[in-house]
Design a protein around this motif. Structure first.
Motif, PDB file in Angstrom:
ATOM      1  N   ARG A  91       0.847  -1.192   0.000  1.00 26.38           N
ATOM      2  CA  ARG A  91       0.000   0.000   0.000  1.00 26.38           C
ATOM      3  C   ARG A  91       0.885   1.246   0.000  1.00 26.38           C
ATOM      4  O   ARG A  91       1.967   1.250   0.583  1.00 26.38           O
ATOM      5  CB  ARG A  91      -0.905   0.019   1.238  1.00 26.38           C
ATOM      6  N   ARG A  92       0.387   2.317  -0.628  1.00 24.32           N
ATOM      7  CA  ARG A  92       1.204   3.528  -0.720  1.00 24.32           C
ATOM      8  C   ARG A  92       1.327   4.251   0.612  1.00 24.32           C
ATOM      9  O   ARG A  92       2.228   5.061   0.787  1.00 24.32           O
ATOM     10  CB  ARG A  92       0.612   4.472  -1.768  1.00 24.32           C
ATOM     11  N   ASP A  93       0.441   4.007   1.553  1.00 28.40           N
ATOM     12  CA  ASP A  93       0.554   4.723   2.827  1.00 28.40           C
ATOM     13  C   ASP A  93       1.587   4.088   3.754  1.00 28.40           C
ATOM     14  O   ASP A  93       1.862   4.610   4.818  1.00 28.40           O
ATOM     15  CB  ASP A  93      -0.812   4.819   3.532  1.00 28.40           C
ATOM     16  N   GLU A  94       2.184   2.960   3.322  1.00 25.89           N
ATOM     17  CA  GLU A  94       3.124   2.266   4.190  1.00 25.89           C
ATOM     18  C   GLU A  94       4.461   2.972   4.305  1.00 25.89           C
ATOM     19  O   GLU A  94       5.125   2.897   5.329  1.00 25.89           O
ATOM     20  CB  GLU A  94       3.422   0.868   3.635  1.00 25.89           C
ATOM     21  N   ASP A  95       4.892   3.587   3.204  1.00 21.87           N
ATOM     22  CA  ASP A  95       6.263   4.072   3.164  1.00 21.87           C
ATOM     23  C   ASP A  95       6.390   5.118   2.079  1.00 21.87           C
ATOM     24  O   ASP A  95       5.662   5.087   1.092  1.00 21.87           O
ATOM     25  CB  ASP A  95       7.204   2.897   2.841  1.00 21.87           C
ATOM     26  N   LYS A  96       7.340   6.032   2.240  1.00 23.52           N
ATOM     27  CA  LYS A  96       7.456   7.147   1.294  1.00 23.52           C
ATOM     28  C   LYS A  96       7.933   6.715  -0.088  1.00 23.52           C
ATOM     29  O   LYS A  96       7.646   7.395  -1.077  1.00 23.52           O
ATOM     30  CB  LYS A  96       8.357   8.235   1.869  1.00 23.52           C
ATOM     31  N   ALA A  97       8.645   5.600  -0.187  1.00 28.69           N
ATOM     32  CA  ALA A  97       9.025   5.114  -1.529  1.00 28.69           C
ATOM     33  C   ALA A  97       7.833   4.438  -2.199  1.00 28.69           C
ATOM     34  O   ALA A  97       7.593   4.602  -3.394  1.00 28.69           O
ATOM     35  CB  ALA A  97      10.209   4.154  -1.443  1.00 28.69           C
ATOM     36  N   ASP A 130      14.727  23.240  10.568  1.00 26.13           N
ATOM     37  CA  ASP A 130      14.130  22.321  11.521  1.00 26.13           C
ATOM     38  C   ASP A 130      13.196  21.332  10.853  1.00 26.13           C
ATOM     39  O   ASP A 130      13.118  20.175  11.221  1.00 26.13           O
ATOM     40  CB  ASP A 130      13.316  23.102  12.566  1.00 26.13           C
ATOM     41  N   LEU A 131      12.428  21.822   9.899  1.00 18.59           N
ATOM     42  CA  LEU A 131      11.384  20.982   9.332  1.00 18.59           C
ATOM     43  C   LEU A 131      11.126  21.433   7.906  1.00 18.59           C
ATOM     44  O   LEU A 131      10.510  22.469   7.672  1.00 18.59           O
ATOM     45  CB  LEU A 131      10.103  21.126  10.179  1.00 18.59           C
ATOM     46  N   ASP A 132      11.638  20.659   6.932  1.00 15.32           N
ATOM     47  CA  ASP A 132      11.336  20.947   5.534  1.00 15.32           C
ATOM     48  C   ASP A 132      10.081  20.160   5.168  1.00 15.32           C
ATOM     49  O   ASP A 132      10.126  18.943   5.003  1.00 15.32           O
ATOM     50  CB  ASP A 132      12.497  20.552   4.622  1.00 15.32           C
ATOM     51  N   LEU A 133       8.955  20.878   5.074  1.00 18.04           N
ATOM     52  CA  LEU A 133       7.664  20.208   4.883  1.00 18.04           C
ATOM     53  C   LEU A 133       7.589  19.447   3.565  1.00 18.04           C
ATOM     54  O   LEU A 133       6.808  18.505   3.430  1.00 18.04           O
ATOM     55  CB  LEU A 133       6.532  21.239   4.956  1.00 18.04           C
ATOM     56  N   SER A 134       8.410  19.842   2.582  1.00 20.05           N
ATOM     57  CA  SER A 134       8.346  19.161   1.288  1.00 20.05           C
ATOM     58  C   SER A 134       8.822  17.708   1.402  1.00 20.05           C
ATOM     59  O   SER A 134       8.476  16.865   0.591  1.00 20.05           O
ATOM     60  CB  SER A 134       9.170  19.895   0.229  1.00 20.05           C
ATOM     61  N   PHE A 135       9.624  17.414   2.465  1.00 25.93           N
ATOM     62  CA  PHE A 135      10.122  16.047   2.642  1.00 25.93           C
ATOM     63  C   PHE A 135       9.008  15.083   3.037  1.00 25.93           C
ATOM     64  O   PHE A 135       9.193  13.876   3.017  1.00 25.93           O
ATOM     65  CB  PHE A 135      11.228  16.005   3.703  1.00 25.93           C
ATOM     66  N   VAL A 136       7.837  15.614   3.411  1.00 32.52           N
ATOM     67  CA  VAL A 136       6.722  14.730   3.730  1.00 32.52           C
ATOM     68  C   VAL A 136       6.325  13.922   2.492  1.00 32.52           C
ATOM     69  O   VAL A 136       6.015  12.744   2.575  1.00 32.52           O
ATOM     70  CB  VAL A 136       5.516  15.532   4.266  1.00 32.52           C
TER      71      VAL A 136
END
Lengths: 323, 419
Positions: free
Chosen positions: A157-163, B54-60
């Motif tokens: 699932r895509r919500d599991e991990d950022k990759a 501290d927090l780069d929001l784009s990394f989300v």
């Protein structure tokens, strides 16, 4: 068919939010949409590819995937086999569930063993207590090659991990089984195209848009069976690297570790020696849904040592051909 | 018009590179507490490691190593958010022109586009390109976040200049719902809650606007006739056959008079099943299977339809977004996937490329990478199609390179009205 109004249960409480009044859904709710979308993908890949296979670990996501596949082709049998990559470090409850579930669907089960890959000298045995997590990529790619599979369904699932959040629903793999995140095929509308040249294959992820909560709500709605370790039970555990590990053949307490007897459950199912338990008293699906709704830590963060190696642990493994 | 509310909204972020799309989505997810503690910790750690504060929001959302190294978005990230009334599927799309195909991937299934632009620079060419593609893809609602208001001292004058530009372009492109909101994604003003820095604005925040917008627009953009493109033939116990596929356009009911195309056989729907159980009707988006009253030899690639019927053709006037590395030229052979049918096609004519600035057509006879143009295609098989503006499923197709199997174009039957 049954229309469940899941939206009212489907909350993570938010602050500062205005809400529009919800009319009773005339059509379908989000679970119905996710379910039909997944069934559509299963049929498309089965129709376009020559030799698909469904990867089945016995975990909750692959259980949902197999359930959806059964629905997609009912009343016929599955038009493809089910394959388990067996690391040899399984929870026994999960193996029992695997055999019972696959038998109930009449599907053909292919088991590819990491031990065989080790015996062939292709990878080095990490020992009884070492992790075989990364080795199973080799076993998986060999099994895909040996069986001539050109498509492999997975429950990721895509919500599991950022990759995983970056990956297409049909994900192209080259002759080395590699995923190239910089060269993904455009995937427009719902036009999934899985044609590959010999030696290449696609991974198909029908559950891409499902979240952990969607999975649990769907399991409750469909009244599906699951391995017992997902439900709260008493178990001897040790705290290691911030995770509760169940003491057993693959986890021996180290000298500085204290064995405790606690009520735990597993949020994910992987190898017994790298899957952490969470302290929980949730012994019913309803209680699990309540727990998941209020969780502060992601399921992989809470329970998977294999994701903690580095910032891009999942991306690195996926590039090599991991699930 | 009454449209039933569904609780799943698909949105795509669009706009030029560095205008703050990923930061806005990061802010939206953080401020609505969609992120788990360990995910937020990982973003903080990655920010420190790369020396970006501290927090780069784009990394989300920028989760690939190359994205974090370069500080750009390369491919779509899908993120999920829930509020008491809705589930959101958010496609955070890249802004660079070289990744236009990835943007189109994210926008092709969107009910709504969340447009992000920098108040200081206004509508850049790439933002215009994305808006043009979104309009072509049939997106009708946009929420425009005029970002970086903090960098212009929250100036109403600066905001108003951009508003005028957006309104003009939105009229030309035919968007039917346009919310324009002054925000600071960096500081959070007007993203989830309101802003004390912008007392002159009393409209909704981005989240409020997203919550109030129409969900399910993607499916319901299609309102003329039910269609079931056949995916798979299911054998029933006792020797019968049913035809499986996802219903689009309109609800299909037992007893409906239907035509099987392209064979042109008139019959009725004898039964509908879902997951092996009989049901009375199949709503749009349901992956059902149906039994026809007449004996037919229908198969994958055929279509079951109610009136008004789609067209059956072997020559198509189309709008093409070309992603191939080499130009698309007249005479070129490709494979087309349209609904569940794959067929060889030949390019008969190329009738010009869209000029993004002027929104008209030039007289080019080839399409370069990321060009959008008009082309006439000849198909080897008879195709059953609707105009894209009346049905996004039966009006869309992709073109596939015959040698590599790569998807090299997104195509739509017919031409957008603004051309």
């Amino acid at each position: 068919m049954r229309i469940t109004i899941g939206s009212l249960e489907y909350t993570r409480t938010l602050q500062n939010m205005t809400t529009t009044p919800l009319r009773p859904p005339k059509f379908t709710d989000h679970l119905d949409l996710l379910e039909s979308h997944a069934i559509f993908i299963l049929r498309e890949v089965a129709a376009e590819c020559e030799r698909p296979v469904l990867l089945f670990s016995g975990g909750k996501d692959s259980a949902v995937l197999l359930h959806l596949a059964t629905k997609a082709f009912a009343p016929q049998q599955l038009p493809f086999p089910v394959m388990h990559i067996d690391t040899g470090q399984n929870f026994p409850e999960v193996l029992a569930f695997r055999d019972a579930t696959v038998a109930a669907t009449n599907a053909r089960l292919v088991v590819a063993k990491v031990q065989d890959t080790i015996d062939q000298g292709k990878v080095v045995d990490p020992g009884l207590l070492g992790s075989r997590n990364r080795l199973q990529t080799v076993t998986l790619l060999d099994a895909i090659n040996d069986n001539g599979f050109d498509a492999a369904f997975g429950g990721a699932r895509r919500d599991e991990d950022k990759a995983r959040a970056k990956e297409r629903i049909l994900s192209f793999r080259d002759t080395f089984g590699q995923w190239d995140p910089r060269q993904q095929r455009p995937e427009l509308w719902q036009l999934y195209q899985g044609k590959v040249n010999p030696g290449e294959h696609v991974r198909a992820f029908p559950l891409s848009d499902w979240t952990e909560l969607d999975i649990w709500q769907y399991i409750e709605r469909e009244q599906m069976a699951l391995p017992t370790i997902y439900f709260a039970h008493e178990r001897d555990v040790v705290m290691r690297d911030g995770m509760w590990l169940g003491v057993g053949p693959f986890v021996e307490p180290r000298v500085d570790e204290q064995v405790e007897h606690r009520s735990v459950r597993f949020r994910t199912v992987g190898d017994a020696n790298c899957t952490g338990a969470v302290l929980s008293s949730a012994s019913t699906l309803r209680a699990i849904i309540d727990e998941v709704t209020l969780a502060n830590v992601s399921e992989r963060g809470a329970t998977r040592a294999d994701d903690k190696f580095s910032e891009t642990a999942m991306e690195d493994r996926k590039r090599e051909g991991y699930f | 018009m009454h449209v039933a509310t569904k609780d799943l909204l698909r949105l795509a972020t669009i706009g030029s590179v560095d205008d703050g799309k990923s930061t806005l989505i990061g802010r939206l997810l953080v401020d609505t507490r969609q992120l788990f503690d360990d995910q937020l910790d990982a973003v903080v750690a990655a920010s420190e490691k790369r020396g970006v504060g501290d927090l780069d929001l784009s990394f989300v959302t920028d989760g690939l190593r190359a994205e974090r190294e370069q500080g750009i978005t390369i491919d779509v990230a899908y993120r999920y958010a829930t509020t008491p009334t809705r589930k959101f599927i958010i496609a955070d799309c890249p802004g660079h022109v070289q990744y236009t195909s990835n943007m189109a991937t994210g926008a092709s299934t969107a009910d709504l586009a969340l447009v992000v632009l920098d108040v200081a620079s206004g509508l850049k060419e790439q933002t215009r390109r994305h808006l043009c593609i979104a309009a072509l893809l049939g997106v009708r609602s946009i929420v425009v976040a005029v970002n970086k208001m903090d960098a212009v001292d929250w100036s109403q004058l600066a905001f108003q200049r951009v508003v005028d530009e957006i309104e003009t372009l939105s009229r030309e492109l035919g968007f039917t719902s346009v919310d324009i909101i002054p925000v600071s994604a960096l500081l959070g003003d007007n993203v989830v809650g309101s802003s004390t820095n912008i007392p002159w604005y009393d409209g909704p925040s981005v989240l409020e606007s997203l919550e109030a917008s129409e969900a399910g627009a993607w499916e319901h953009a299609t309102t003329r006739g039910a269609r079931l493109p056949i995916q798979w033939v299911l054998r029933q116990p006792g020797g019968g056959r049913t035809y499986a596929g996802m219903v689009c356009g309109d609800t299909l009911r037992v007893g409906d008079a239907v035509t099987l195309l392209p064979a042109n056989i008139q019959t009725t729907i004898a039964a509908i099943n879902f997951g092996g159980e009989a049901i009375d009707e199949a709503t749009v988006g349901l992956a059902a299977d149906v039994d026809l009253a007449a004996e037919t030899n229908a198969g994958r690639g055929d279509m079951i339809a109610t009136a008004p019927l789609p067209k059956v053709v072997n020559e198509l006037a189309t709008t093409i977004c070309w992603f191939g590395e080499r130009p698309l030229v007249v005479g070129q052979r490709l494979r087309m996937k349209h609904t569940t049918k794959v067929t060889p096609v030949r390019v008969k004519n190329i009738n010009g490329v869209i000029d993004i600035e002027k929104l008209d057509i030039d007289d080019s006879h080839s399409l370069s990478t990321n060009d959008i143009g008009l082309a006439t295609l000849q198909t080897a098989d008879l195709m059953v199609v609707d105009d894209y503006r009346t049905n996004r499923v039966t009006g869309s197709f992709v073109l596939i390179d015959e040698a590599t199997n790569a998807t090299v174009a997104a195509g739509m039957v017919g031409h957008a009205s603004f051309l």
